[in-house]
Design a protein around this motif. Structure first.
Motif, PDB file in Angstrom:
ATOM      1  N   LEU A   1     -31.914  20.286  34.844  1.00 18.21           N
ATOM      2  CA  LEU A   1     -30.273  19.886  34.968  1.00 18.21           C
ATOM      3  C   LEU A   1     -29.527  20.501  35.444  1.00 18.21           C
ATOM      4  N   ILE A   2     -28.085  20.196  36.293  1.00 18.66           N
ATOM      5  CA  ILE A   2     -27.427  21.464  36.943  1.00 18.66           C
ATOM      6  C   ILE A   2     -26.661  19.650  37.452  1.00 18.66           C
ATOM      7  N   THR A   3     -24.980  20.390  36.680  1.00 21.70           N
ATOM      8  CA  THR A   3     -24.314  19.616  37.270  1.00 21.70           C
ATOM      9  C   THR A   3     -22.661  19.805  37.415  1.00 21.70           C
ATOM     10  N   GLY A   4     -21.513  19.492  38.220  1.00 21.18           N
ATOM     11  CA  GLY A   4     -20.522  20.788  38.495  1.00 21.18           C
ATOM     12  C   GLY A   4     -20.537  20.954  39.962  1.00 21.18           C
ATOM     13  N   ILE A   5     -20.143  22.015  40.563  1.00 20.15           N
ATOM     14  CA  ILE A   5     -19.803  22.643  41.391  1.00 20.15           C
ATOM     15  C   ILE A   5     -21.376  23.033  41.789  1.00 20.15           C
ATOM     16  N   PRO A   6     -22.421  23.879  41.017  1.00 23.38           N
ATOM     17  CA  PRO A   6     -23.400  23.730  41.515  1.00 23.38           C
ATOM     18  C   PRO A   6     -24.507  23.105  42.461  1.00 23.38           C
ATOM     19  N   ALA A   7     -23.757  21.725  41.696  1.00 23.40           N
ATOM     20  CA  ALA A   7     -24.475  20.129  42.092  1.00 23.40           C
ATOM     21  C   ALA A   7     -24.195  19.836  43.597  1.00 23.40           C
ATOM     22  N   LEU A   8     -22.967  20.050  43.429  1.00 23.75           N
ATOM     23  CA  LEU A   8     -22.461  20.090  44.846  1.00 23.75           C
ATOM     24  C   LEU A   8     -22.906  20.973  45.453  1.00 23.75           C
ATOM     25  N   THR A   9     -22.957  21.693  44.982  1.00 19.32           N
ATOM     26  CA  THR A   9     -22.936  23.329  46.744  1.00 19.32           C
ATOM     27  C   THR A   9     -24.372  22.491  46.890  1.00 19.32           C
ATOM     28  N   ILE A  10     -25.418  22.756  45.815  1.00 19.17           N
ATOM     29  CA  ILE A  10     -26.752  21.620  46.445  1.00 19.17           C
ATOM     30  C   ILE A  10     -27.042  20.434  47.125  1.00 19.17           C
ATOM     31  N   LYS A  11     -25.799  19.638  47.296  1.00 21.32           N
ATOM     32  CA  LYS A  11     -26.306  18.908  47.748  1.00 21.32           C
ATOM     33  C   LYS A  11     -25.438  19.139  49.090  1.00 21.32           C
ATOM     34  N   GLU A  12     -24.608  20.101  49.710  1.00 23.50           N
ATOM     35  CA  GLU A  12     -23.698  20.480  50.538  1.00 23.50           C
ATOM     36  C   GLU A  12     -25.200  21.074  51.476  1.00 23.50           C
ATOM     37  N   ILE A  13     -25.655  21.936  51.121  1.00 16.82           N
ATOM     38  CA  ILE A  13     -27.038  22.611  51.804  1.00 16.82           C
ATOM     39  C   ILE A  13     -27.711  21.090  52.054  1.00 16.82           C
ATOM     40  N   VAL A  14     -28.618  21.016  51.093  1.00 16.34           N
ATOM     41  CA  VAL A  14     -29.680  19.397  51.868  1.00 16.34           C
ATOM     42  C   VAL A  14     -28.811  18.847  53.174  1.00 16.34           C
ATOM     43  N   GLU A  15     -27.355  18.768  52.706  1.00 15.54           N
ATOM     44  CA  GLU A  15     -27.225  17.630  53.931  1.00 15.54           C
ATOM     45  C   GLU A  15     -26.650  18.669  55.425  1.00 15.54           C
ATOM     46  N   ALA A  16     -26.244  19.640  54.838  1.00 21.57           N
ATOM     47  CA  ALA A  16     -26.285  20.544  56.614  1.00 21.57           C
ATOM     48  C   ALA A  16     -28.012  20.785  57.018  1.00 21.57           C
ATOM     49  N   GLN A  17     -29.099  20.774  56.116  1.00 16.56           N
ATOM     50  CA  GLN A  17     -30.176  21.107  56.437  1.00 16.56           C
ATOM     51  C   GLN A  17     -30.376  19.653  57.288  1.00 16.56           C
ATOM     52  N   TYR A  18     -30.127  18.570  57.530  1.00 18.78           N
ATOM     53  CA  TYR A  18     -30.670  17.146  57.769  1.00 18.78           C
ATOM     54  C   TYR A  18     -29.573  17.479  59.212  1.00 18.78           C
ATOM     55  N   ASP A  19     -28.546  17.993  59.593  1.00 18.55           N
ATOM     56  CA  ASP A  19     -27.156  18.049  60.944  1.00 18.55           C
ATOM     57  C   ASP A  19     -28.319  19.005  61.580  1.00 18.55           C
ATOM     58  N   LEU A  20     -28.656  20.104  60.872  1.00 17.14           N
ATOM     59  CA  LEU A  20     -29.134  20.970  61.616  1.00 17.14           C
ATOM     60  C   LEU A  20     -30.501  20.478  62.432  1.00 17.14           C
ATOM     61  N   LEU A  21     -31.184  19.417  61.330  1.00 20.86           N
ATOM     62  CA  LEU A  21     -32.381  19.180  62.381  1.00 20.86           C
ATOM     63  C   LEU A  21     -31.756  18.280  62.993  1.00 20.86           C
ATOM     64  N   LEU A  22     -31.229  17.428  63.135  1.00 23.02           N
ATOM     65  CA  LEU A  22     -30.212  16.478  64.071  1.00 23.02           C
ATOM     66  C   LEU A  22     -30.074  16.767  65.196  1.00 23.02           C
ATOM     67  N   ALA A  23     -29.373  18.286  65.201  1.00 22.36           N
ATOM     68  CA  ALA A  23     -29.326  19.228  66.297  1.00 22.36           C
ATOM     69  C   ALA A  23     -30.323  20.267  67.250  1.00 22.36           C
ATOM     70  N   GLY A  24     -32.167  19.732  67.098  1.00 25.54           N
ATOM     71  CA  GLY A  24     -32.684  20.418  67.217  1.00 25.54           C
ATOM     72  C   GLY A  24     -32.799  21.598  66.053  1.00 25.54           C
ATOM     73  N   ILE A  25     -32.316  21.805  65.613  1.00 18.68           N
ATOM     74  CA  ILE A  25     -33.496  22.975  64.695  1.00 18.68           C
ATOM     75  C   ILE A  25     -33.458  22.297  62.910  1.00 18.68           C
ATOM     76  N   ASP A  26     -35.005  23.151  62.977  1.00 14.73           N
ATOM     77  CA  ASP A  26     -35.733  22.753  61.540  1.00 14.73           C
ATOM     78  C   ASP A  26     -35.819  23.576  60.630  1.00 14.73           C
ATOM     79  N   THR A  27     -34.933  23.474  60.255  1.00 13.18           N
ATOM     80  CA  THR A  27     -34.551  24.788  58.653  1.00 13.18           C
ATOM     81  C   THR A  27     -35.595  23.808  57.571  1.00 13.18           C
ATOM     82  N   TYR A  28     -36.206  22.939  57.880  1.00 18.23           N
ATOM     83  CA  TYR A  28     -37.442  22.413  56.118  1.00 18.23           C
ATOM     84  C   TYR A  28     -38.466  24.015  56.567  1.00 18.23           C
ATOM     85  N   LEU A  29     -39.023  24.225  55.110  1.00 17.56           N
ATOM     86  CA  LEU A  29     -39.748  25.064  55.179  1.00 17.56           C
ATOM     87  C   LEU A  29     -41.719  24.427  54.681  1.00 17.56           C
ATOM     88  N   VAL A  30     -40.963  23.246  53.775  1.00 20.36           N
ATOM     89  CA  VAL A  30     -42.568  22.772  54.321  1.00 20.36           C
ATOM     90  C   VAL A  30     -42.454  21.158  54.329  1.00 20.36           C
TER      91      VAL A  30
END
Length: 387
Positions: A358-387
């Motif tokens: 379980l993670i809470t607070g700023i660490p949890a928000l940081t992970i959320k922002e990374i996941v969101e950025a990953q999808y935005d990159l996918l829409l831009a044609g940059i696939d950063t999903y490893l599996v």
């Protein structure tokens, strides 16, 4: 399997129709063009824009336009075609599409080699009252949360404003905390409450999720009515029923936000490779992905954007594998790597790698922002999903 080279293509250019421009549909589109840039793709969706629907609660802070990606931009970026239309599918139609390899859209005959159904599923609806004091997720897809709530506040002069949020799942909780902190920012007093049919919030997640969210609700003086069913929103009040005693009661409520979860209809069963199964047989040229799909595999079938993206990526790869030689397909084995629920702009609760982590607070928000950025990159044609 995801890292193996694709098979040798049997033909120069594939024609693929993707029905649905949500998370799964666009993940399939971008991955097809990543590995086979000359693929002829037709995207069919009744809307003019892709909506990042899992972020609608953030429109209490940001403009709705930030969550919209016009399909015209997708067309210009990838050279595909968008047809604004809505398709309905049933087993007979899918068998016909498999046999004929064509469908009719707006009177036009569209030929294809493969069809990917990614039509998603809709939020459960309830009848709106004439006063406009009942909102659901669809309302926030047309106007930002800040504008909708401001409009209510402007027309309501009552010093005892009360707002009810119905539904203690991830969507309801995220809206609840955004509303609370929006009211605090504009310095408007209102009684805010959560109505939930279960005993605890976020019950679909590890127990720590609900414990943490409920403690934050108490800190913010948000009233909680567990084991309570919603009946109706009327002008100035909400009608409720106690789950155990079945006693009916009412509370003052200037506005009710209804988040009853997703309504799954037209769910298509697929094999482990994403091919639709009709009459116990897979249709080799019809794939399905996203919330409208259930895979007979070890992978996750949760109704999340994460699973939708992974399924979309998988069927894109399997379309190319099936079209090539020798046509070995990749099974769907993805399990969610984590999940984060936002509790406003500065707090969150989630898990990462293992559900007990379980993670809470700023660490949890940081992970959320990374996941969101990953999808935005996918829409831009940059696939950063490893599996």
């Amino acid at each position: 399997m995801a890292f193996l080279p694709f098979n040798i293509s049997k033909q120069k250019r594939l024609k693929v129709v993707i029905a649905g421009g949500g998370y799964a549909g666009l993940a399939a589109l971008t991955n097809l063009l990543q590995f086979a840039p000359d693929t002829d793709i037709t995207l069919i969706d009744p809307k003019t824009q892709h909506l990042k629907i899992t972020h609608l609660h953030e429109t209490f802070r940001y403009p709705l336009a930030d969550l919209l990606v016009p399909f015209a931009d997708i067309v210009n970026r990838y050279g595909c075609r968008h047809i604004p239309a809505e398709l309905s599918f049933d087993q007979n139609a899918l068998e016909s599409y498999q046999n004929e390899r064509q469908l009719v859209v707006n009177g036009e005959m569209i030929d294809f080699d493969y069809l990917i159904v990614a039509s998603g599923c809709e939020s459960q609806k309830s009848d709106h009252d004439d006063s406009g004091n009942l909102l659901n997720l669809n309302d926030f897809a047309t106007m930002s949360g800040s504008d909708l709530l401001t409009r209510l506040l402007d027309r309501n002069d009552s010093p005892e404003l009360s707002i009810s949020v119905v539904g203690g799942g991830a969507t309801g909780i995220q809206f609840l905390f955004e509303i609370k902190q929006f009211l605090d920012r504009i310095r408007r007093k209102a009684e805010l409450r959560l109505i939930h049919s279960g005993e605890h919030v976020l019950e679909q997640f590890p127990a720590g999720f609900g414990t943490y969210a409920e403690s934050r609700m108490r800190d913010m003086n948000i009233a909680f009515y567990p084991n309570t069913y919603y009946r109706e929103q009327q002008t100035g009040k909400i009608l409720l029923t106690e789950k155990v005693t079945e006693k009916q009661f009412e509370l003052p409520s200037s506005l009710t936000l209804l988040f009853l979860g997703k309504k799954q209809r037209n769910i298509f069963t697929a094999n482990a490779f994403g091919q639709v199964i009709v009459n116990q047989k897979p249709l080799p040229h019809i794939f399905v992905a996203g919330d409208c799909s259930y895979y007979q595999s070890l992978g996750s079938n949760t109704l999340t954007a994460q699973s939708a993206v992974r399924k979309g990526k998988l069927v894109a790869r399997n379309v190319l594998r099936h079209a090539g030689f020798p046509g070995l397909l990749e099974p769907y084995l993805h399990h969610e790597l984590g999940y984060v629920v936002s509790l406003g702009p500065s707090d969150a609760v989630g898990w990462l790698v293992a559900e007990g982590n379980l993670i809470t607070g700023i660490p949890a928000l940081t992970i959320k922002e990374i996941v969101e950025a990953q999808y935005d990159l996918l829409l831009a044609g940059i696939d950063t999903y490893l599996v």
